[in-house]
Every structure is written in structure tokens, then in C-alpha cells.
Design a protein around this motif. Sequence first.
Motif, PDB file in Angstrom:
ATOM      1  N   TYR A 110     -81.377 -10.070 -70.336  1.00  0.00           N
ATOM      2  CA  TYR A 110     -82.475 -10.281 -69.392  1.00  0.00           C
ATOM      3  C   TYR A 110     -81.939 -10.675 -68.014  1.00  0.00           C
ATOM      4  N   SER A 111     -81.716 -11.951 -67.785  1.00  0.00           N
ATOM      5  CA  SER A 111     -81.264 -12.389 -66.467  1.00  0.00           C
ATOM      6  C   SER A 111     -80.768 -13.818 -66.550  1.00  0.00           C
ATOM      7  N   TRP A 112     -79.881 -14.178 -65.609  1.00  0.00           N
ATOM      8  CA  TRP A 112     -79.449 -15.567 -65.464  1.00  0.00           C
ATOM      9  C   TRP A 112     -80.420 -16.356 -64.591  1.00  0.00           C
ATOM     10  N   ALA A 113     -81.431 -15.700 -64.045  1.00  0.00           N
ATOM     11  CA  ALA A 113     -82.370 -16.391 -63.160  1.00  0.00           C
ATOM     12  C   ALA A 113     -83.076 -17.507 -63.907  1.00  0.00           C
ATOM     13  N   GLY A 114     -83.044 -18.705 -63.351  1.00  0.00           N
ATOM     14  CA  GLY A 114     -83.706 -19.852 -63.938  1.00  0.00           C
ATOM     15  C   GLY A 114     -82.961 -20.515 -65.074  1.00  0.00           C
ATOM     16  N   MET A 115     -81.700 -20.111 -65.329  1.00  0.00           N
ATOM     17  CA  MET A 115     -80.939 -20.663 -66.452  1.00  0.00           C
ATOM     18  C   MET A 115     -79.999 -21.789 -66.042  1.00  0.00           C
ATOM     19  N   GLY A 116     -80.082 -22.248 -64.793  1.00  0.00           N
ATOM     20  CA  GLY A 116     -79.137 -23.244 -64.297  1.00  0.00           C
ATOM     21  C   GLY A 116     -79.167 -24.541 -65.088  1.00  0.00           C
ATOM     22  N   ARG A 117     -80.366 -25.056 -65.371  1.00  0.00           N
ATOM     23  CA  ARG A 117     -80.447 -26.338 -66.075  1.00  0.00           C
ATOM     24  C   ARG A 117     -79.976 -26.216 -67.526  1.00  0.00           C
ATOM     25  N   ILE A 118     -80.296 -25.101 -68.177  1.00  0.00           N
ATOM     26  CA  ILE A 118     -79.847 -24.918 -69.558  1.00  0.00           C
ATOM     27  C   ILE A 118     -78.328 -24.834 -69.615  1.00  0.00           C
ATOM     28  N   HIS A 119     -77.741 -24.069 -68.688  1.00  0.00           N
ATOM     29  CA  HIS A 119     -76.285 -23.939 -68.633  1.00  0.00           C
ATOM     30  C   HIS A 119     -75.639 -25.293 -68.380  1.00  0.00           C
ATOM     31  N   LYS A 120     -76.200 -26.057 -67.480  1.00  0.00           N
ATOM     32  CA  LYS A 120     -75.677 -27.395 -67.177  1.00  0.00           C
ATOM     33  C   LYS A 120     -75.819 -28.317 -68.382  1.00  0.00           C
ATOM     34  N   GLY A 121     -76.958 -28.249 -69.063  1.00  0.00           N
ATOM     35  CA  GLY A 121     -77.175 -29.104 -70.210  1.00  0.00           C
ATOM     36  C   GLY A 121     -76.196 -28.843 -71.345  1.00  0.00           C
ATOM     37  N   LEU A 122     -75.867 -27.571 -71.593  1.00  0.00           N
ATOM     38  CA  LEU A 122     -74.919 -27.254 -72.657  1.00  0.00           C
ATOM     39  C   LEU A 122     -73.529 -27.775 -72.328  1.00  0.00           C
ATOM     40  N   ARG A 123     -73.146 -27.707 -71.056  1.00  0.00           N
ATOM     41  CA  ARG A 123     -71.817 -28.203 -70.670  1.00  0.00           C
ATOM     42  C   ARG A 123     -71.734 -29.721 -70.727  1.00  0.00           C
ATOM     43  N   VAL A 180     -70.059 -17.712 -64.167  1.00  0.00           N
ATOM     44  CA  VAL A 180     -70.999 -18.306 -65.109  1.00  0.00           C
ATOM     45  C   VAL A 180     -70.539 -18.123 -66.542  1.00  0.00           C
ATOM     46  N   LEU A 181     -70.029 -16.932 -66.860  1.00  0.00           N
ATOM     47  CA  LEU A 181     -69.655 -16.630 -68.230  1.00  0.00           C
ATOM     48  C   LEU A 181     -68.263 -17.106 -68.588  1.00  0.00           C
ATOM     49  N   SER A 182     -67.528 -17.593 -67.599  1.00  0.00           N
ATOM     50  CA  SER A 182     -66.156 -18.000 -67.861  1.00  0.00           C
ATOM     51  C   SER A 182     -66.099 -19.096 -68.919  1.00  0.00           C
ATOM     52  N   ARG A 183     -65.221 -18.923 -69.892  1.00  0.00           N
ATOM     53  CA  ARG A 183     -65.084 -19.924 -70.933  1.00  0.00           C
ATOM     54  C   ARG A 183     -64.496 -21.222 -70.391  1.00  0.00           C
ATOM     55  N   ALA A 184     -63.816 -21.139 -69.258  1.00  0.00           N
ATOM     56  CA  ALA A 184     -63.209 -22.341 -68.701  1.00  0.00           C
ATOM     57  C   ALA A 184     -64.257 -23.366 -68.290  1.00  0.00           C
ATOM     58  N   LEU A 185     -65.485 -22.914 -67.998  1.00  0.00           N
ATOM     59  CA  LEU A 185     -66.533 -23.832 -67.580  1.00  0.00           C
ATOM     60  C   LEU A 185     -67.116 -24.591 -68.764  1.00  0.00           C
ATOM     61  N   PHE A 186     -66.879 -24.119 -69.980  1.00  0.00           N
ATOM     62  CA  PHE A 186     -67.465 -24.763 -71.151  1.00  0.00           C
ATOM     63  C   PHE A 186     -66.408 -25.617 -71.827  1.00  0.00           C
ATOM     64  N   PRO A 187     -66.720 -26.874 -72.122  1.00  0.00           N
ATOM     65  CA  PRO A 187     -65.704 -27.769 -72.683  1.00  0.00           C
ATOM     66  C   PRO A 187     -65.130 -27.234 -73.993  1.00  0.00           C
ATOM     67  N   ALA A 188     -63.814 -27.236 -74.095  1.00  0.00           N
ATOM     68  CA  ALA A 188     -63.167 -26.738 -75.308  1.00  0.00           C
ATOM     69  C   ALA A 188     -63.425 -27.651 -76.495  1.00  0.00           C
ATOM     70  N   GLN A 189     -63.674 -28.941 -76.232  1.00  0.00           N
ATOM     71  CA  GLN A 189     -63.894 -29.887 -77.318  1.00  0.00           C
ATOM     72  C   GLN A 189     -65.352 -29.954 -77.747  1.00  0.00           C
ATOM     73  N   ALA A 190     -66.180 -29.033 -77.294  1.00  0.00           N
ATOM     74  CA  ALA A 190     -67.588 -29.023 -77.674  1.00  0.00           C
ATOM     75  C   ALA A 190     -67.726 -28.720 -79.161  1.00  0.00           C
ATOM     76  N   SER A 191     -68.847 -29.143 -79.722  1.00  0.00           N
ATOM     77  CA  SER A 191     -69.085 -28.938 -81.141  1.00  0.00           C
ATOM     78  C   SER A 191     -69.344 -27.462 -81.434  1.00  0.00           C
ATOM     79  N   ALA A 192     -69.263 -27.119 -82.707  1.00  0.00           N
ATOM     80  CA  ALA A 192     -69.514 -25.734 -83.101  1.00  0.00           C
ATOM     81  C   ALA A 192     -70.947 -25.334 -82.796  1.00  0.00           C
ATOM     82  N   GLU A 193     -71.898 -26.269 -82.946  1.00  0.00           N
ATOM     83  CA  GLU A 193     -73.291 -25.970 -82.649  1.00  0.00           C
ATOM     84  C   GLU A 193     -73.488 -25.690 -81.160  1.00  0.00           C
ATOM     85  N   ALA A 194     -72.818 -26.483 -80.299  1.00  0.00           N
ATOM     86  CA  ALA A 194     -72.932 -26.267 -78.853  1.00  0.00           C
ATOM     87  C   ALA A 194     -72.333 -24.928 -78.450  1.00  0.00           C
ATOM     88  N   LYS A 195     -71.207 -24.552 -79.048  1.00  0.00           N
ATOM     89  CA  LYS A 195     -70.607 -23.257 -78.739  1.00  0.00           C
ATOM     90  C   LYS A 195     -71.506 -22.111 -79.188  1.00  0.00           C
TER      91      LYS A 195
END
Length: 361
Positions: free
Chosen positions: A134-147, A106-121
Motif C-alpha cells: 500500500y504505502s508508507w504514508a501515515g506509518m511514522g508513529r507505528i515505525h517509531k513505536g516498533l523501534r 525506512v526499510l533498512s534493518r540497521a534502523l531496527f534494534p538487533a536485540q528486539a524480541s522475535a514478536e517485535a521483528k
Amino acid sequence: MHWPMNTLPMPLYVELGVHSLSGLLWTLLLLFLWHCYRMGCDLPIPGHAHAGKIKSGSRRSMMSRSCTATKCSARYKLSRSDQMTAFIPMETEEDEEQGQGYLTPVLSRALFPAQASAEAKKLYKALQEYAKRYSWAGMGRIHKGLREQIGLNDHSAIQKPHLFFLPDVPSVPFFPRDAHRHDIEVLEANYPVILAEFQAVYQRGIDPKQGWTCLGPKGQTVFPLYTAGVSVAGNCRSCPCTYRTLLSLRTFINSNSLGSAGFWLLRPGATLGSSYGPTNTRLRCHLGLQTPPMCELVVGGEPQCWSEGHCLLVDDSFLHTVSHKGPPDTGPRVILSVDLWHPNVAAAERQALDFMFNPDL
């Protein structure tokens, strides 16, 4: 049912020659109780990492292997209270160095697009910090949305929030009243008081020194009560009843920079061009205060008109335009705009978004 006395097991001191069957039953009973006692002593400790795998008589062999398994077992030793409260085990420094931690996928930087904007990063880093606290529980949609945000910005669509898009959220340009029935009824019930406070502020004159903000040369003026999740103290003191009404709403966004509230004026002849809101995690509630004829709001291609004393629920992440085509003598269109949580954003996601969009960060 009646049990005759001669069928009950007798003590061992009775002559076995007379009651041989009773003596045999008594002996079997004692053996059974001893077996139960031994089994109870060999039961594994609840919550042990190898619970259910320890058999009777294997305790000595387990003891002999305990020294070699010390490092392995120490990592998983939790107190009973910790097991009740911890959602997931966090990574150790050794795991992070080896890249084999539980959160690595989940935390791997490889999963997050390198060309993302500074605000997204920046938002992604804030999400990581929240999950570690706290926890990663329930964070699936937020993580997907940022990517996926960068892909959303690259194509044209009728719904395209420019800051953050939460995927898999049912969206329509206008929501029914039932989506936020309580908050709508509270606002409409306080319509006379809210209108009176606006008129008192309006009669003092539209002046930046009086707390007004002019949004460009398009004829739109705002008297903010909340801006980016922060209350405007002086303006709230000028409208105490409206301020208390906002605080009584259940879904008012007042803890992060996505939420705002205030009086919005649109002068006759003004038209606000097509634009997108910053996110689809909120709905804008418009309470009509003064609604002259020929005022129109078009969201996602669907036109609507305001009505005095009534609310509209709008998803402003859709492409929308606002116009006031009435004559000059009709006066400005006035609404109280309040940002509410989208009804399909879960409580855990709201807490995470409050952390990510904290006005103090």
C-alpha cells in the motif's frame, strides 16, 4: 462606450495609403496570434519529468539527447492514471541491490534494534509487507513505536503495554464519554436486552462445554463473544442481540488480534493483581451488568467503580488492578467488556494494525 467605425482595424486589401494606421494594427494582431500559436505548440506535456524546463526552439536539442537519457527517463515514466493513484514510487530490484532505493532509509534493518524480541521483528516484517503493498504514508508513529518497544520494556512505568506501544498518543487511565459517544450510547441503550441474554446463559451453568472460559484460580470467568479478533460462533448464537449490537459499533476492534468482547465475571473475594494490557491503541469499554458494592477498578492509581447500565472507558495499558471485596451472598460482578479503537489512532494506522495483527497470520 461607442466605438466609431473608423477606428477599427480594416482588412489588408484596403489601400494602405488611406488607412495606414489600421493596416499596421491589423498586421500586429496577426503577428501576435502567430506568436501565441507557436508558444502553444512548444508547451511541455503535463506530468513530464522535466515540465517547465523546455523552452521554445529547444525541441531539436532535446531530441538529440533523448537517446542517452532513455534509461533515466524510463524509470520515471508513469501514465496519468498511475500518477493519480501512486503515493510513492516503489524500489526496483536494481535499487535494492545498490541500496539506493527510495525506501532504503525506512526499510533498512540497521534502523531496527538487533536485540528486539522475535514478536517485535515479526511485527516489523509485517509492517514492511504492508508498506510495499500500500504505502508508507501515515506509518511514522507505528515505525517509531516498533523501534522503541524494546526500550519501553526495559524500564518501569505506570503505562507499559507489553506487545505494542504507539508513541505520541494522548493517554489517561479513564477517558470521558465523549471519546466514543456513539458506541457508548448504543451499548447503554441495549443494556436491558444484553442483561437478559447474559442471565439466560448464566442460568445454564458455568461450564467449558457451555462456552465459558476460566482464567486461572483467581475467580474470574469469561463468556467470550470475540477472542483475538475472531468471533466465537456458538456463543454469538446464544446472544444474538448482543452480537448484533457489537457489529453496530463504529470503533469495535473485530479485525485483528488486539480486539475481544465478552461477559466477564469476578467472584466475591477475588482480586486480580497488577498487570498491563498489550497495547495503548485500544480502549476497553466496560458496560456494567451486575455491580455489587465493594467492587473497584484501579487504573494508573485512579480508582473507579462500575455502575449498572453505564459504561467506563479504560486504557488498560496502564497498570491496573481489579477487586471484589463484597460478601459471598452479593454474587459476582458482571460486565460486558468491548475493545474499541483509541480515538487518536488514525484510519491509516488502524488499517495497518489490522494487517499486522491479522488473526490468520
